[in-house]
Design a protein around this motif. Sequence first.
Motif, short mmCIF file in Angstrom:
data_model
loop_
_atom_site.label_atom_id
_atom_site.label_comp_id
_atom_site.label_asym_id
_atom_site.label_seq_id
_atom_site.Cartn_x
_atom_site.Cartn_y
_atom_site.Cartn_z
N UNK A 82 1.07 -1.30 0.01
CA UNK A 82 -0.02 0.22 0.50
C UNK A 82 0.80 1.04 -0.22
N UNK A 83 0.14 2.30 -0.69
CA UNK A 83 0.72 3.79 -0.53
C UNK A 83 1.42 4.29 1.37
N UNK A 84 2.35 4.65 0.84
CA UNK A 84 2.46 4.62 2.63
C UNK A 84 3.58 4.07 2.96
N UNK A 85 3.57 2.54 3.17
CA UNK A 85 4.12 1.99 3.15
C UNK A 85 5.94 1.35 2.76
N UNK A 86 6.93 2.17 4.36
CA UNK A 86 8.36 2.08 3.30
C UNK A 86 9.45 1.22 3.16
N UNK A 87 8.63 0.21 4.09
CA UNK A 87 9.16 -1.05 4.86
C UNK A 87 8.15 -2.05 4.50
N UNK A 88 8.09 -3.36 4.46
CA UNK A 88 7.64 -4.66 4.22
C UNK A 88 8.03 -6.55 4.25
N UNK A 89 7.80 -6.53 5.62
CA UNK A 89 8.63 -8.25 6.04
C UNK A 89 7.67 -9.43 4.94
N UNK A 90 8.70 -9.93 4.74
CA UNK A 90 8.22 -11.39 3.61
C UNK A 90 8.92 -12.38 4.48
N UNK A 91 8.10 -13.19 5.56
CA UNK A 91 8.44 -14.24 5.97
C UNK A 91 8.88 -15.02 5.49
N UNK A 92 9.80 -16.22 6.07
CA UNK A 92 9.83 -17.16 5.70
C UNK A 92 9.85 -18.69 7.05
N UNK A 93 9.23 -19.91 6.71
CA UNK A 93 9.17 -20.78 7.62
C UNK A 93 10.20 -22.27 7.43
N UNK A 94 10.74 -22.70 8.09
CA UNK A 94 11.86 -23.41 7.19
C UNK A 94 11.30 -24.67 8.16
N UNK A 95 11.02 -25.72 8.04
CA UNK A 95 11.22 -26.68 8.79
C UNK A 95 11.81 -27.52 8.75
N UNK A 96 12.89 -28.61 9.39
CA UNK A 96 13.26 -29.18 9.49
C UNK A 96 13.95 -30.80 10.41
N UNK A 97 13.49 -31.62 10.31
CA UNK A 97 13.25 -32.68 11.31
C UNK A 97 14.47 -34.05 10.97
N UNK A 98 14.45 -34.92 12.06
CA UNK A 98 15.86 -35.86 11.80
C UNK A 98 16.61 -35.37 12.67
N UNK A 99 18.00 -36.34 12.52
CA UNK A 99 19.14 -35.95 13.44
C UNK A 99 20.01 -36.11 12.49
N UNK A 100 21.30 -35.21 13.63
CA UNK A 100 22.24 -34.66 13.14
C UNK A 100 22.23 -33.47 13.39
N UNK A 101 23.50 -32.89 12.63
CA UNK A 101 23.79 -31.35 12.16
C UNK A 101 23.69 -30.27 11.04
N UNK A 102 22.78 -29.40 10.66
CA UNK A 102 22.98 -29.17 9.65
C UNK A 102 22.84 -27.23 9.39
N UNK A 103 23.55 -26.90 8.60
CA UNK A 103 23.52 -24.92 9.02
C UNK A 103 22.35 -25.10 6.96
#
Length: 448
Positions: A400-421
């Motif tokens: 919308x007009x007047x909004x100078x900052x917009x948040x775009x989310x991402x939800x990343x689901x991780x399952x299982x054992x071990x390490x991960x980056x």
Amino acid sequence: MREGVTVAGHRLTGRTRPSEVGTWADAVSPDGRPSGVLRFDPRAVATAEARERLVAAVGADVRLQGGGPIGLLPVIDLVAARDEVWLITARATPSVADLMAAGRLDPGGAATVLLETAQALLAVHAAGPAHGAHGALHAGTVVIGEDGSVLLAERGLLRALRGEHASAEQDVAAWAALAGALAANCAQGHAAAALRRASAAATAHGLAAARDTLLAERDAFPGIGRERLAQAAHGLSAPASPEPPVGAAAGSSGGEAVTLLDLPDAADGPGDVMMRFGPGVPTETTAAQIWRAGQTSDAVTATHPGGPAPRRRRRRSTAWAGTLLLAILIAAVILWLRQAPGAPLAVNDVDVKAPKKTVRCDGRADFVGVVTTNGEAGTIRYLWIRSDDRKPLEQEQRVSSGDTSVNLPLHWKVTGSGSFKGTATLRVLSPTTTGKAIQDKASFTYKC
């Protein structure tokens, strides 16, 4: 300025208000219409050079008004008697400052004031440097007409008397300051925020951008338009103030004066302004001739019911047709502007934020992409790209007009054992200031 005194046939009512250049008084014209009379401070017009610059500044306004309505307080005459100078106009009260002091200026009225003053200043600036700028724009020099129209008063007068140059940039800064003052008058809320955005737009991009910002957010201003503004101004006169000292010329029939301006007769070309300095061709400066000529008319006298009627100017009937046509064209332009879109949306920057803490077994990493825009309305096209090679999907977000900052989310689901980056990249495809995609990325750690 005493009640009952007449200035060029305009009878003073005794209601006055101070000005930066003198004192305004409410008056009644010979035909019974409300008018205004500005008596200049004698010290401000003490020199021939100052008086000559004043004549030029008022003459510029008369020429501008000759082409039709332009948002300026109509000038009727400029007269002089000995060391006194009087500007006669259409009614010059109430001012926006009067409405604010009386608590009568609502958000819709404030937006109307800003829209019409911006349009008037743009028209004045478009007329060319010969007509100068306003130079003294604030709540005390913007007045409301009987029909709710917003009119600029005292345009260029203060700087003309001082011998200073007024620039369009100074007008823009003054308009932005006026918008800020009106936002403060509205307290808090959506309307106040919209007025502050318009002020910022004027500073950053100019009056046209500020005007478009207001038009894009007109839903924030219920009652916007002249009708409500006329109702707010109805019956509100300038408050009575102490009477300033007045010379003998203003209150006695012996005060003879000259008319400094004269609108064109039938033989004159359209838009021309004649300056009357008495018979013959002046051999001194024009201002000196004005003050030495005299003996031409009793422009400033005491009231005499049986006295002669003041001189009336001849106007060509074709002028009315031209004025009506120009008014129709201006109305059409304003309507088009209300419907025209503003500047296009553009993304300036992208910043991706990832979880700081390690994500544990079968947890979720919540990313936020903060997109900075130019505040215009539009649609952002973007991709979230994950390092786990999951195929990205193009998405869209409406802004919308007047909004100078917009948040775009991402939800990343991780399952299982071990390490991960994991690393997530937000890529904005369009629209961007560079025309190319811009992006940012961030990472999180998973352990189970």
